[in-house]
Design a protein around this motif. Structure first.
Motif, PDB file in Angstrom:
ATOM      1  N   ALA A   1       0.840  -1.206   0.000  1.00 52.97           N
ATOM      2  CA  ALA A   1       0.000   0.000   0.000  1.00 52.97           C
ATOM      3  C   ALA A   1       0.868   1.246   0.000  1.00 52.97           C
ATOM      4  O   ALA A   1       0.605   2.200  -0.748  1.00 52.97           O
ATOM      5  N   ILE A   2       1.919   1.250   0.815  1.00 52.62           N
ATOM      6  CA  ILE A   2       2.821   2.402   0.852  1.00 52.62           C
ATOM      7  C   ILE A   2       3.500   2.574  -0.502  1.00 52.62           C
ATOM      8  O   ILE A   2       3.624   3.694  -1.009  1.00 52.62           O
ATOM      9  N   GLY A   3       3.914   1.459  -1.111  1.00 51.47           N
ATOM     10  CA  GLY A   3       4.508   1.516  -2.445  1.00 51.47           C
ATOM     11  C   GLY A   3       3.537   2.086  -3.471  1.00 51.47           C
ATOM     12  O   GLY A   3       3.923   2.907  -4.311  1.00 51.47           O
ATOM     13  N   GLU A   4       2.282   1.677  -3.400  1.00 48.48           N
ATOM     14  CA  GLU A   4       1.265   2.203  -4.321  1.00 48.48           C
ATOM     15  C   GLU A   4       1.067   3.705  -4.122  1.00 48.48           C
ATOM     16  O   GLU A   4       0.934   4.457  -5.090  1.00 48.48           O
ATOM     17  N   ILE A   5       1.042   4.120  -2.874  1.00 47.73           N
ATOM     18  CA  ILE A   5       0.878   5.550  -2.588  1.00 47.73           C
ATOM     19  C   ILE A   5       2.049   6.337  -3.173  1.00 47.73           C
ATOM     20  O   ILE A   5       1.860   7.326  -3.877  1.00 47.73           O
ATOM     21  N   MET A   6       3.258   5.858  -2.901  1.00 49.25           N
ATOM     22  CA  MET A   6       4.444   6.599  -3.331  1.00 49.25           C
ATOM     23  C   MET A   6       4.622   6.595  -4.848  1.00 49.25           C
ATOM     24  O   MET A   6       5.187   7.535  -5.407  1.00 49.25           O
ATOM     25  N   SER A   7       4.153   5.561  -5.516  1.00 49.47           N
ATOM     26  CA  SER A   7       4.348   5.488  -6.968  1.00 49.47           C
ATOM     27  C   SER A   7       3.151   5.990  -7.766  1.00 49.47           C
ATOM     28  O   SER A   7       3.144   5.915  -8.982  1.00 49.47           O
ATOM     29  N   SER A   8       2.163   6.552  -7.091  1.00 48.72           N
ATOM     30  CA  SER A   8       0.948   6.973  -7.796  1.00 48.72           C
ATOM     31  C   SER A   8       1.085   8.327  -8.488  1.00 48.72           C
ATOM     32  O   SER A   8       0.189   8.744  -9.214  1.00 48.72           O
ATOM     33  N   GLY A   9       2.167   9.020  -8.271  1.00 46.03           N
ATOM     34  CA  GLY A   9       2.365  10.305  -8.935  1.00 46.03           C
ATOM     35  C   GLY A   9       3.509  11.063  -8.301  1.00 46.03           C
ATOM     36  O   GLY A   9       4.168  10.572  -7.382  1.00 46.03           O
ATOM     37  N   PRO A  10       3.738  12.280  -8.782  1.00 50.88           N
ATOM     38  CA  PRO A  10       4.803  13.109  -8.204  1.00 50.88           C
ATOM     39  C   PRO A  10       4.526  13.412  -6.723  1.00 50.88           C
ATOM     40  O   PRO A  10       3.382  13.536  -6.320  1.00 50.88           O
TER      41      PRO A  10
END
Length: 196
Positions: free
Chosen positions: A80-89
């Motif tokens: 989930a943290i990875g998804e948050i961080m990779s979802s945009g700038p």
């Protein structure tokens, strides 16, 4: 706070409906189940209020807009943290929406109705000692009052409000019982809100 007040108003409307039903049927049909629904709805309003505060503050923490000393965890997975961080700038709307989505999903597993659970929820997003801060002279009595209402709510939703001592009939409830519960809850949330 606006959402909480709207839900408290809805709870009062349920009491009014119960009173009206009882009145127009000359008490042949009791409004008690509407009074029970009102009490349950007022506790749900507390839960929703606390979830909203925790969600907003958790997202602010994740976005770097709020620094807190809290060391508690909400239990987001690494994916989930990875998804948050990779979802945009960094700092983008996309990142914030991803954070909001994952935190909402995680918080959906919790209930924040009992006083100690509310305190724990707030402390994990940097609001510590909410009860003694908001109620410096009578925190225990406020916690007890809320606990009694939540216990009645639990008996209503988990046991159909049946009284085991009276042969399985429902525990009586009046419009005043429901309205008093709503008022107690409103007073608690309105006192807590400035500290959130």
């Amino acid at each position: 706070m606006d959402e909480f007040e709207r839900e408290a108003h809805r709870a009062r409307d349920l009491v009014g409906i119960g009173q009206s039903i009882s009145s127009i049927t000359n008490s042949l049909i009791s409004g008690e189940d509407h009074f029970r629904s009102a009490l349950v709805h007022s506790v749900a309003a507390v839960d929703s209020y606390v979830h909203g505060i925790v969600l907003d503050r958790a997202v602010d923490i994740l976005m770097g807009r709020l620094k807190v000393e809290a060391s508690s965890k909400i239990g987001l997975s690494f994916s989930a943290i990875g998804e948050i961080m990779s979802s945009g700038p960094s700092g983008s709307v996309e990142v914030e929406m991803a954070a909001r989505t994952y935190v909402t999903e995680r918080l959906g597993l919790e209930t924040y109705q009992r006083p100690d659970n509310i305190a724990t929820a707030f402390s994990m997003v940097g609001i510590s000692k909410i009860w003694s801060t908001a109620f410096p002279n009578d925190a225990n009595s406020q916690k007890t009052a809320l606990g009694v209402i939540v216990s009645r709510r639990n008996r209503i939703v988990h046991q159909c409000d049946l009284d085991p001592l009276s042969g399985g009939s429902a525990t009586p409830i009046t419009a005043d019982d429901a309205l008093n519960s709503i008022s107690v809850i409103e007073g608690i949330i309105k006192t807590i809100d400035p500290y959130c």
